[in-house]
Design a protein around this motif. Structure first.
Motif, PDB file in Angstrom:
ATOM      1  N   GLN A 136      10.324  -2.181   5.211  1.00 46.70           N
ATOM      2  CA  GLN A 136       9.556  -1.465   4.204  1.00 46.70           C
ATOM      3  C   GLN A 136      10.437  -1.193   2.989  1.00 46.70           C
ATOM      4  N   ARG A 179       7.063   3.909  -9.547  1.00 45.64           N
ATOM      5  CA  ARG A 179       5.863   3.930 -10.387  1.00 45.64           C
ATOM      6  C   ARG A 179       5.976   2.966 -11.564  1.00 45.64           C
ATOM      7  N   PRO A 226      10.427   0.570  -0.950  1.00 40.06           N
ATOM      8  CA  PRO A 226       9.677   1.433  -1.867  1.00 40.06           C
ATOM      9  C   PRO A 226       9.412   0.741  -3.201  1.00 40.06           C
ATOM     10  N   ARG A 257       0.845  -1.192   0.000  1.00 37.69           N
ATOM     11  CA  ARG A 257       0.000   0.000   0.000  1.00 37.69           C
ATOM     12  C   ARG A 257       0.883   1.245   0.000  1.00 37.69           C
ATOM     13  N   ASP A 258       0.324   2.330  -0.503  1.00 41.57           N
ATOM     14  CA  ASP A 258       1.032   3.619  -0.538  1.00 41.57           C
ATOM     15  C   ASP A 258       2.416   3.494  -1.168  1.00 41.57           C
ATOM     16  N   LYS A 259       2.485   2.759  -2.289  1.00 45.46           N
ATOM     17  CA  LYS A 259       3.740   2.593  -3.031  1.00 45.46           C
ATOM     18  C   LYS A 259       4.850   1.982  -2.177  1.00 45.46           C
ATOM     19  N   THR A 260       4.455   1.136  -1.232  1.00 43.87           N
ATOM     20  CA  THR A 260       5.418   0.517  -0.331  1.00 43.87           C
ATOM     21  C   THR A 260       5.081  -0.954  -0.120  1.00 43.87           C
ATOM     22  N   THR A 320       4.989  -0.580 -10.491  1.00 44.40           N
ATOM     23  CA  THR A 320       3.740  -0.806  -9.763  1.00 44.40           C
ATOM     24  C   THR A 320       2.902  -1.916 -10.387  1.00 44.40           C
TER      25      THR A 320
END
Length: 238
Positions: A217, A222, A219, A206-209, A225
Motif C-alpha cells: 500500500q 492530495r 499513500p 481508493r481512500d487516497k491509497t 491525486t
C-alpha cells in the motif's frame, strides 16, 4: 498469426457493428470471432474457443461488464480486455481488472482499427523475446541492474532512495526529481512527495491509497491525486 476475438454486448446491433469492423480489418492476421449477446452464453463459447482479445460492454442488463471482464481475466489470464461503452464513469473500475482499453460509443472504424492494431501489437510483444527495459544504479562499487517488472516502487528516505523490488531492498543516493528523469514515464510516476510507483503493479486506488501486487500500500498525497487519476485512465482512453 491467428487470433480469437470475443464480442459481447446486449445490443445485437452493436455486436453486428463490431463483427463488421473485425471482418473488414485489413491487417495481416486471421481473426476467429466468437460473438454473443448473452454473458453466460458468451463464457461457454469462450471456454470452447479461448480468446486473445475480448470486446465488452459495461452495462448489459443484469450483468456487470466489469465483473464479466474480471472473470474472463481469471479464466484466460493473457486475454486483452477492451470495453466499448457509453459510460465514461466506469473507467477506473475497468483499470482494476487490467483492461487494455476503454472506448466510448459511438465508435468510429478508425478508432476501432487503431485499438485492434495496438492490441495485436501487445500480443506480439508478449510472445516475442524482446529485451525488457531495465533500471541500473551504482551501489557500493557494483552495478545493480533490475528489470522494470522486478521493481514495485521507489521511496525517499532522507538523502537516499530505497528501491523496493522482488529481490529485496537497496539504497542509493539521489532525489526523486532526478530519478524521475531517468525512468520511462510510461512505466513509473510520482504519487507522493516520497514515492514513485510502477504503474504495472497497481491493482486498485481508493481512500487516497494505491494498492499494489503483494498487498503493498502506497499513500497518495492530495496534490498528486489528479495525476494518479490521469495516469490510471490514460491507458484506457488512448
Amino acid at each position: 498469426m491467428t487470433y480469437t476475438v470475443g464480442v459481447c454486448d446486449d445490443s445485437p446491433e452493436q455486436v453486428d457493428l463490431l463483427v463488421h469492423y473485425l471482418k473488414s480489418y485489413q491487417g495481416n492476421d486471421d481473426l476467429i470471432i466468437v460473438r454473443s449477446t448473452d454473458p453466460a452464453d458468451f463464457l461457454v463459447r469462450l471456454k470452447q474457443h479461448p480468446p486473445h482479445i475480448v470486446l465488452l460492454d459495461v452495462d448489459m442488463g443484469d450483468c456487470n461488464g466489469i465483473q464479466l471482464g474480471g472473470t474472463i481475466k481469471e479464466l484466460f489470464g493473457g486475454a486483452v480486455v477492451v470495453y466499448i461503452t457509453a459510460y465514461e464513469k466506469y473507467a477506473l473500475e475497468a483499470f482494476h481488472i487490467r483492461a487494455f482499453h476503454y472506448l466510448l460509443k459511438p465508435l468510429t472504424r478508425a478508432k476501432f482499427n487503431q485499438m485492434l492494431e495496438e492490441a495485436i501489437c501487445l500480443l506480439r510483444k508478449e510472445d516475442s523475446s524482446k529485451t525488457e527495459k531495465t533500471f541500473a544504479v551504482q551501489l557500493k562499487g557494483e552495478m545493480l541492474n533490475l528489470k522494470y517488472s522486478e521493481i514495485d516502487y521507489f521511496e525517499k528516505t532522507g538523502h537516499r532512495i530505497k528501491i523496493h523490488a522482488q529481490s529485496g531492498e537497496s539504497f542509493f543516493y539521489d532525489n526523486l526529481n532526478s530519478l524521475l528523469m531517468r525512468l520511462d514515464k510510461n512505466f513509473f510516476f510520482q504519487c507522493h512527495q516520497g514515492y514513485i510507483v510502477n504503474t504495472g503493479k497497481i491493482r486498485a486506488f481508493r481512500d487516497k491509497t494505491l494498492f499494489l501486487d503483494g498487498d503493498l500500500q502506497i499513500p497518495v498525497s492530495r496534490s498528486f491525486t489528479d495525476k494518479v487519476k490521469e495516469v490510471l485512465t490514460r491507458r484506457l482512453f488512448t
